[in-house]
Design an enzyme around this catalytic site. Sequence first.
Site, PDB file in Angstrom:
ATOM      1  N   GLU A   1       0.899  -1.165   0.000  1.00 16.13           N
ATOM      2  CA  GLU A   1       0.000   0.000   0.000  1.00 16.13           C
ATOM      3  C   GLU A   1       0.923   1.197   0.000  1.00 16.13           C
ATOM      4  O   GLU A   1       1.353   1.649   1.041  1.00 16.13           O
ATOM      5  CB  GLU A   1      -0.909  -0.051   1.237  1.00 16.13           C
ATOM      6  CG  GLU A   1      -2.067   0.921   1.132  1.00 16.13           C
ATOM      7  CD  GLU A   1      -1.670   2.331   1.541  1.00 16.13           C
ATOM      8  OE1 GLU A   1      -1.164   3.086   0.673  1.00 16.13           O
ATOM      9  OE2 GLU A   1      -1.860   2.665   2.714  1.00 16.13           O
TER      10      GLU A   1
ATOM     11  N   GLU B   1       5.336  11.277  -1.711  1.00 17.96           N
ATOM     12  CA  GLU B   1       6.157  10.362  -0.886  1.00 17.96           C
ATOM     13  C   GLU B   1       7.029   9.464  -1.765  1.00 17.96           C
ATOM     14  O   GLU B   1       8.044   8.950  -1.332  1.00 17.96           O
ATOM     15  CB  GLU B   1       5.338   9.450   0.046  1.00 17.96           C
ATOM     16  CG  GLU B   1       4.622  10.144   1.172  1.00 17.96           C
ATOM     17  CD  GLU B   1       3.755   9.182   1.984  1.00 17.96           C
ATOM     18  OE1 GLU B   1       4.204   8.058   2.266  1.00 17.96           O
ATOM     19  OE2 GLU B   1       2.617   9.564   2.308  1.00 17.96           O
TER      20      GLU B   1
HETATM   21  N1  GJV Z   1      11.028  -0.130   2.899  1.00 15.49           N
HETATM   22  C1  GJV Z   1      10.355  -0.583   3.990  1.00 15.49           C
HETATM   23  N2  GJV Z   1       9.277   0.024   4.495  1.00 15.49           N
HETATM   24  C2  GJV Z   1       8.820   1.119   3.865  1.00 15.49           C
HETATM   25  C3  GJV Z   1       9.478   1.653   2.719  1.00 15.49           C
HETATM   26  C4  GJV Z   1      10.627   0.981   2.252  1.00 15.49           C
HETATM   27  N3  GJV Z   1      11.299   1.423   1.197  1.00 15.49           N
HETATM   28  N4  GJV Z   1       8.817   2.765   2.334  1.00 15.49           N
HETATM   29  C5  GJV Z   1       7.777   2.913   3.183  1.00 15.49           C
HETATM   30  N5  GJV Z   1       7.783   1.929   4.105  1.00 15.49           N
HETATM   31  N6  GJV Z   1       0.765   4.526   1.346  1.00 15.49           N
HETATM   32  N7  GJV Z   1       2.035   6.423   1.347  1.00 15.49           N
HETATM   33  C6  GJV Z   1       6.809   1.735   5.191  1.00 15.49           C
HETATM   34  C7  GJV Z   1       6.618   2.922   6.121  1.00 15.49           C
HETATM   35  O1  GJV Z   1       7.512   2.897   7.197  1.00 15.49           O
HETATM   36  C8  GJV Z   1       5.187   2.754   6.560  1.00 15.49           C
HETATM   37  O2  GJV Z   1       5.045   1.907   7.655  1.00 15.49           O
HETATM   38  C9  GJV Z   1       4.547   2.146   5.339  1.00 15.49           C
HETATM   39  O3  GJV Z   1       5.555   1.564   4.561  1.00 15.49           O
HETATM   40  C10 GJV Z   1       3.862   3.232   4.540  1.00 15.49           C
HETATM   41  C11 GJV Z   1       2.562   2.781   4.034  1.00 15.49           C
HETATM   42  C12 GJV Z   1       1.583   3.882   3.821  1.00 15.49           C
HETATM   43  N8  GJV Z   1       2.104   5.017   3.082  1.00 15.49           N
HETATM   44  C13 GJV Z   1       1.624   5.301   1.904  1.00 15.49           C
END
Ligand code: GJV
Length: 419
Positions: free
Chosen positions: A196, A205
Amino acid sequence: MQTEKEDEDDTSPEECVAMSDFTGSGSDQLSFSSGDKLLVYIKSSSDWWWAELRGVRGYVPASYLRPGDAEEEDDTSLEDPWQDEEYFGSYGTLRLHLEMLSDKSRTEAYRQVILRNSASLRNKVVMDLGCGTGIISMFCAQLAQPSVVYAVEASSMAEYTRQLVKQNNCEEVVTVLQGRAEEIELPEQVDVLVSEWMGNCLLFEFMVESVLLVRDRWLRDGGVMWPSSAALTLVPCQADSYYAEKMAFWEQPYGLDFTPLQPLAQQEFFTKPKFSHLIEPNDCLTAPCDVIYLDMYTLQVKDLEEIKGQFHFCVEKSGVFHGFTAWFTVHFESLETGGATVELNTGPNSEPTHWKQTLFMLDRPISIYAGDSISGNIVLHRNPVWRRHMTVTLHWNINSATEETDNCQVGTKVFPMWR
Ligand code: GJV
C-alpha cells in the site's frame, strides 16, 4: 494564553521540523506540511506550542514536530534527499497507522483482494512491502495459505509488528523483516508483491520507487503486483466554501475592507494544493477524466521524473470554476485468468478514504457555462533534489460556447507539493 502571546518575543525561538501535514482549525492554529521548518516560541502545554511559519504565528500540535538540526540549516547538502529519518520516524509512531487502519475502504479493499484470491494464494511466496503493523500480511495468513509472507518494514514499528504477528498466531507464515525493502535480502523470489504505497495525489512520498526497485529484484517472472495498476483522475470543480473561508473573507470582515490582504491570502492558501479536501459530487462541473495511468508491471523508476497527462472536459452545468480536484484509483488483478478485479477508488462517488482528495485552486474563480469545454494538460514533475516531493503543473484552455468573454481563457499554474 493571551499573556503568553504577549511575551513571545522575549524568548529565543527553537527551530522544529514538521514530521507530517497538519490542517489547523480555527483562527489560532497553523497549518503546515511535512518538512516545513517552524520556529517554536512558547511550549504552552505539552500538546500545543506557539510557533511561527512563513511569518504567521499560531498554535501547533507538539507531537507533529521534531527538533530541527541547527547544523543542517547551514549545509543542506548534508540533508538526506529522501528525508528517511523523519519519514520512517513518523511511521514509528501510531498516529499514521491508526489513520490507515481506521480507513475501512482502504483496509477492506486489501482484505477483499486476499479473500477473493485465497485459493490461488495457496503455497505462494508473498512480500508485503511497507507492512506497517502487518495487517495485510496477517490477512494473508488468516484468509489464505501462502507458504510464506515476507513482511518488510523500515520503521521501528517492525518490532511491534513482530509481536502482533505472534499474538495472532501468524508467525508460522509471516516473517517480519526490519529494513528498507531495497536493501533486504530474501532466500527466494516472490510470486506476489503487495504494497500500500499510494500517497496524496497518488505519487507524493514516492514510495512507489521502492516498489519498482523491489519488483525488479525480487518478483519472479510472471509474478503478480498488487495493486496492478493505478490511475489519477481530475475534475474541474467549485470550491465555494473553501474560497469563502480563505479569500472572500477579506472583503468585509466586521464591515471593513481587508482586500489588500487578498494577494497575501492567495499566496498563503492557494499556492500549494489542499490535501484532505472532500469534494461533493455536486461540486464537480463536468464528468471526471482519467489523466494518468500507471501499469505497475511496466512502469520504470526513470518514468517517475516527469509524468504527463491530458484532459478534455465538457461543462455540463454553469457554475464557478474554482479549481481542479484530483484523486486516484488502483486495481488489483486476479491471480486466476478471468477472475474479478478489485478496485480501490478514492473519488467523490466512493466512500471517503483517509486520502480524501487533493484540491488545486486557481488564482481567480472563472464563471463557466454549460456547453463550454476545458482542455489542457497536467504534468507531475518530481523534485530533482527532494525525492519524495513533486510539483504539479496544470495548464488549461477554456473554449467558450457562448458570446460571454472571460479574459481568463488560458491559464497555467505550478503547485509545489511541497518542495
Ligand atoms: N522499505 C520498507 N518500508 C517502507 C518503505 C521501504 N522502502 N517505504 C515505506 N515503508 N501509502 N504512502 C513503510 C513505512 O515505514 C510505513 O510503515 C509504510 O511503509 C507506509 C505505508 C503507507 N504510506 C503510503
